[in-house]
Design a protein around this motif. Structure first.
Motif, PDB file in Angstrom:
ATOM      1  N   VAL A 113       7.563   3.814  -2.190  1.00 37.52           N
ATOM      2  CA  VAL A 113       8.082   2.448  -2.085  1.00 37.52           C
ATOM      3  C   VAL A 113       7.912   1.921  -0.660  1.00 37.52           C
ATOM      4  O   VAL A 113       7.456   0.793  -0.438  1.00 37.52           O
ATOM      5  CB  VAL A 113       9.575   2.406  -2.489  1.00 37.52           C
ATOM      6  N   ALA A 114       8.273   2.744   0.320  1.00 40.81           N
ATOM      7  CA  ALA A 114       8.226   2.310   1.719  1.00 40.81           C
ATOM      8  C   ALA A 114       6.811   1.957   2.154  1.00 40.81           C
ATOM      9  O   ALA A 114       6.599   0.989   2.897  1.00 40.81           O
ATOM     10  CB  ALA A 114       8.801   3.401   2.626  1.00 40.81           C
ATOM     11  N   ARG A 142       5.895  -1.712   3.624  1.00 39.19           N
ATOM     12  CA  ARG A 142       5.286  -1.907   4.947  1.00 39.19           C
ATOM     13  C   ARG A 142       3.990  -2.695   4.830  1.00 39.19           C
ATOM     14  O   ARG A 142       3.689  -3.547   5.672  1.00 39.19           O
ATOM     15  CB  ARG A 142       5.036  -0.560   5.612  1.00 39.19           C
ATOM     16  N   MET A 143       3.231  -2.417   3.789  1.00 41.41           N
ATOM     17  CA  MET A 143       1.956  -3.105   3.603  1.00 41.41           C
ATOM     18  C   MET A 143       2.175  -4.597   3.360  1.00 41.41           C
ATOM     19  O   MET A 143       1.483  -5.444   3.947  1.00 41.41           O
ATOM     20  CB  MET A 143       1.191  -2.479   2.436  1.00 41.41           C
ATOM     21  N   VAL A 144       3.136  -4.933   2.497  1.00 34.90           N
ATOM     22  CA  VAL A 144       3.418  -6.345   2.209  1.00 34.90           C
ATOM     23  C   VAL A 144       3.940  -7.043   3.464  1.00 34.90           C
ATOM     24  O   VAL A 144       3.499  -8.147   3.813  1.00 34.90           O
ATOM     25  CB  VAL A 144       4.430  -6.480   1.059  1.00 34.90           C
ATOM     26  N   ALA A 145       4.897  -6.415   4.147  1.00 29.43           N
ATOM     27  CA  ALA A 145       5.487  -7.027   5.338  1.00 29.43           C
ATOM     28  C   ALA A 145       4.460  -7.241   6.440  1.00 29.43           C
ATOM     29  O   ALA A 145       4.588  -8.184   7.232  1.00 29.43           O
ATOM     30  CB  ALA A 145       6.634  -6.162   5.850  1.00 29.43           C
ATOM     31  N   LEU A 150      11.371 -10.776  -1.133  1.00 27.04           N
ATOM     32  CA  LEU A 150      11.987 -10.983   0.172  1.00 27.04           C
ATOM     33  C   LEU A 150      11.104 -10.520   1.320  1.00 27.04           C
ATOM     34  O   LEU A 150      11.295 -10.949   2.466  1.00 27.04           O
ATOM     35  CB  LEU A 150      13.335 -10.255   0.233  1.00 27.04           C
ATOM     36  N   LEU A 151      10.138  -9.675   1.051  1.00 31.87           N
ATOM     37  CA  LEU A 151       9.207  -9.234   2.080  1.00 31.87           C
ATOM     38  C   LEU A 151       8.154 -10.296   2.388  1.00 31.87           C
ATOM     39  O   LEU A 151       7.439 -10.183   3.377  1.00 31.87           O
ATOM     40  CB  LEU A 151       8.512  -7.939   1.644  1.00 31.87           C
ATOM     41  N   GLY A 152       8.067 -11.318   1.519  1.00 32.54           N
ATOM     42  CA  GLY A 152       7.107 -12.390   1.713  1.00 32.54           C
ATOM     43  C   GLY A 152       7.694 -13.539   2.506  1.00 32.54           C
ATOM     44  O   GLY A 152       8.709 -13.411   3.203  1.00 32.54           O
TER      45      GLY A 152
END
Length: 269
Positions: free
Chosen positions: A91-92, A96-99, A122-124
């Motif tokens: 998951v992490a 990290r990739m999206v953020a 929320l990471l977007g």
């Protein structure tokens, strides 16, 4: 040997507008619940999108009018500590990739958005909901703590007091409330959520990507002091003031025309 294409991919990738990529979670029989295969497919797809210079914005969504029911709960059963840690590390890596994406990320939260899927949104950068959207945070009811970075990203959006309230209430946050408290950016009719998300992504895709990425990084990684922020500001402007994006922006300003950051030399069409 030719490997046959997967006839039932759990994530669909398309290009709904110029310079916009869209990823749709595709498990309609499970209300698009996110399991290991979905995470892996998202990771692989995002890696390709990240390296495709023609893509300037990304939309997350789900098929059949549902964003996602969140993490696939049955797949969490029977884990030992090592398995639980491996799951969370998987998951992490995706979080990290999206953020870290330098492009704008828009989420179309149609129908239901729960748990892990809310964390993904929320990471977007921008979240669109419908009047009938229901956003759920079921973690405490399952004996779990919020994950997918939500203990950081949710309070940043709505504040600590509001985050505590909605995480402990155990009731859905509906579209109108989500927009009112800042959990969502735009509230539209239910049948307009995806179209609005694509339109917003198209709008954001026209921004100068270098400047946007620097701004996004500084909003995400907040400076610890004014001196540190002013140094970051100097570093960013030293690049920006000497770069092609500023030259295009200034020429557009001088000639009273819209800036065309997509049509600049060296930018993939």
């Amino acid at each position: 040997m030719t490997v046959p294409a997967n006839p039932n991919p759990v994530v669909l990738l398309d290009r709904p507008a110029p310079h916009v990529a869209r990823l749709l979670i595709n498990r309609p029989d499970k209300r698009n619940a996110i399991d290991h295969d979905v995470r892996q497919a998202l990771t692989a797809a995002i890696a390709g999108i990240r390296d495709d210079g023609s893509v300037r914005a990304l939309v997350f969504g789900g098929t059949a009018g549902v964003f996602s029911a969140g993490g696939d709960v049955p797949s969490m059963l029977g884990l030992d500590e090592a398995g639980a840690r491996a799951r969370m590390q998987h998951v992490a890596a995706l979080c990290r990739m999206v953020a870290a994406l330098r492009m704008p990320v828009v989420s179309a939260v149609e129908g239901i958005g729960a748990g892990a899927a809310v964390g993904l949104a929320l990471l977007g950068d921008h979240i669109v909901v419908g009047a009938g959207t229901r956003i759920l945070f079921p973690f405490l009811q399952l004996g779990l703590v919020p994950d997918w970075g939500q203990m950081l990203t949710l309070p940043r959006r709505v504040g600590v007091r509001e985050a505590r309230r909605i995480l402990t209430a155990g009731v859905p946050v509906r579209g109108e409330e989500a927009q009112r408290i800042g959990l969502a950016d735009v509230l539209v009719a239910d049948d307009q959520v995806m179209a609005c998300a694509i339109e917003k992504a198209s709008e954001l895709a026209r921004l100068p990507m270098g400047a946007f990425a620097r701004m996004k990084d500084r909003l995400t990684r907040v400076s610890s002091s004014l001196d540190f922020e002013l140094q970051r500001e100097e570093d960013d402007q030293a690049v920006s003031l000497t770069g092609d994006e500023f030259r295009e922006g200034y020429d557009a300003f001088k000639n009273k025309r819209p800036a065309d950051f997509i049509g600049m030399p060296g930018v993939k069409a």
